[in-house]
Design an enzyme around this catalytic site. Sequence first.
Site, PDB file in Angstrom:
ATOM      1  CG  HIS A 445      43.200  22.154  68.727  1.00  0.00           C
ATOM      2  ND1 HIS A 445      44.439  22.840  68.316  1.00  0.00           N
ATOM      3  CD2 HIS A 445      43.588  21.481  69.909  1.00  0.00           C
ATOM      4  CE1 HIS A 445      45.324  22.817  69.248  1.00  0.00           C
ATOM      5  NE2 HIS A 445      44.862  21.860  70.251  1.00  0.00           N
ATOM      6  CG  ASP A 449      48.593  26.917  67.567  1.00  0.00           C
ATOM      7  OD1 ASP A 449      48.229  27.925  67.781  1.00  0.00           O
ATOM      8  OD2 ASP A 449      49.683  26.979  66.952  1.00  0.00           O
TER       9      ASP A 449
END
Length: 473
Positions: A445, A449
């Site tokens: 992450h 995303d």
Amino acid sequence: MARFELKLPKMGESVAEATITNWLKEVGDTIEMDEAVLEIATDKVDSEVPSEVSGILVEKLFQKDDLVRVGQTIAIIETEGGAVAENVKIESAHVPSVVEPIAVVEVAKTVEAAKDYVAASNSPSKQDFAHSEKFFSPLVRNIAKEEGISVSELEQISGSGNEGRVTKNDILDYIINRNKILAEKQQAPVLAQEVKQEAPKVIPQPEMQSAAPTQAAAQVTEPVNQSSQKAAPVSVNGQDEIIEMDRMRKLISGYMIQSVQISVHVQSFIEVDVTTIWDWREKNKDAFEKREGEKLTFTPIFMEIIAKALKDFPMMNISVEGDYIIKKKNINLGMAAALPNGNLIVPVIKNADQLNLLGMAKAVNDLAFRAKNNQLKPDDIQGGTYTVTNVGTFGSVFGTPIINQPQVGILALGAIRKVPAVIETPEGDFIGIRKKMFLSHSYDHRVVDGALGGSFIKRIAEYLEAFDEKRTI
């Protein structure tokens, strides 16, 4: 008679050294050409070193657990003649080339650091080991010299190598522990001073005059006590069995801890209807094996589709180096495979997007076979840009795999199951039996995303469900 030098062969661009784990031949043994003489281990894979000639092993220059650099002579084989004799020499370690530089300055620093390491490894130590009753390898001596460890101090280190010899890992562990103790001693007075300066002033209250000093002392001492606490030892009894981790399990453990500490792991899950793929494979697998001599499993079909999706989403085919993102040109798919001891390894299918189904099946079967028989080479497990693991092999419906560093994503394939499902048709919806599976996508992450991670796994699902049932082999 001629003497042939058996050298540690080059094992890949990023492999500069290996540890001898076992000698398969002893001095005086007869060796045939291409016969394995010893077993070695790198930080990636274990392998064998075969002889390039036939003859008799007359000298071993290194022992078990010794660290050897690429190009160093590790044994002398006496041949019947015809082989070219070579002068015994120790070559410098292979310095890996720097691929895809981020910045010219960083590349220069990396190259200079590598040169300094090689120079330090090859330079003679100024310390006097002549009066030492213990044997220390050149690498251990150089490390001791660089870290300022005296001969007498070196002799006190408990060695885990053959006949109690100090190995590279022994001296590195000693240095880490020594530096940690020194750092704690230096830091203790500073921490005490900081705590003293930062301690809040206690304003006595009429009804709490006796309690206030105690509470203030607790506030001061509590952080120090917490920092000095150690993990409680595991309690065992006479019925418990203590099993030491093997070398591969220790490496895997280190890699997993490192990955979790580096990457911010998040997951996306999606259920896929693979009935069409199941039926197509059942109809064509026998003809495929008869014509091509290769088994047609589900893995090459999935790999082909994943490589196609990576072309659609190139920002999933990346790695991270500090503050830089390296966008990979080649799509090299890693696939988790089982080793004979039950551990897992990740061999890599290079340029997977350029392979048709037959080429993919050959690559998958070859890597799986060589992994099962412990025949993988260091190059076989390097260069991966994205990894796939089949947790469905063990019956798992889905999993949450850990990213294979420095990649940013890994896909887990769950078990294919027969389930009741709603089937939509122009005439209306009805319930039917379908073959479905879960895909689990773990991604970093920091750079990926949810939109990208979710869109990528959705594209794979769309390709799987749109598989052409009329496809020819």
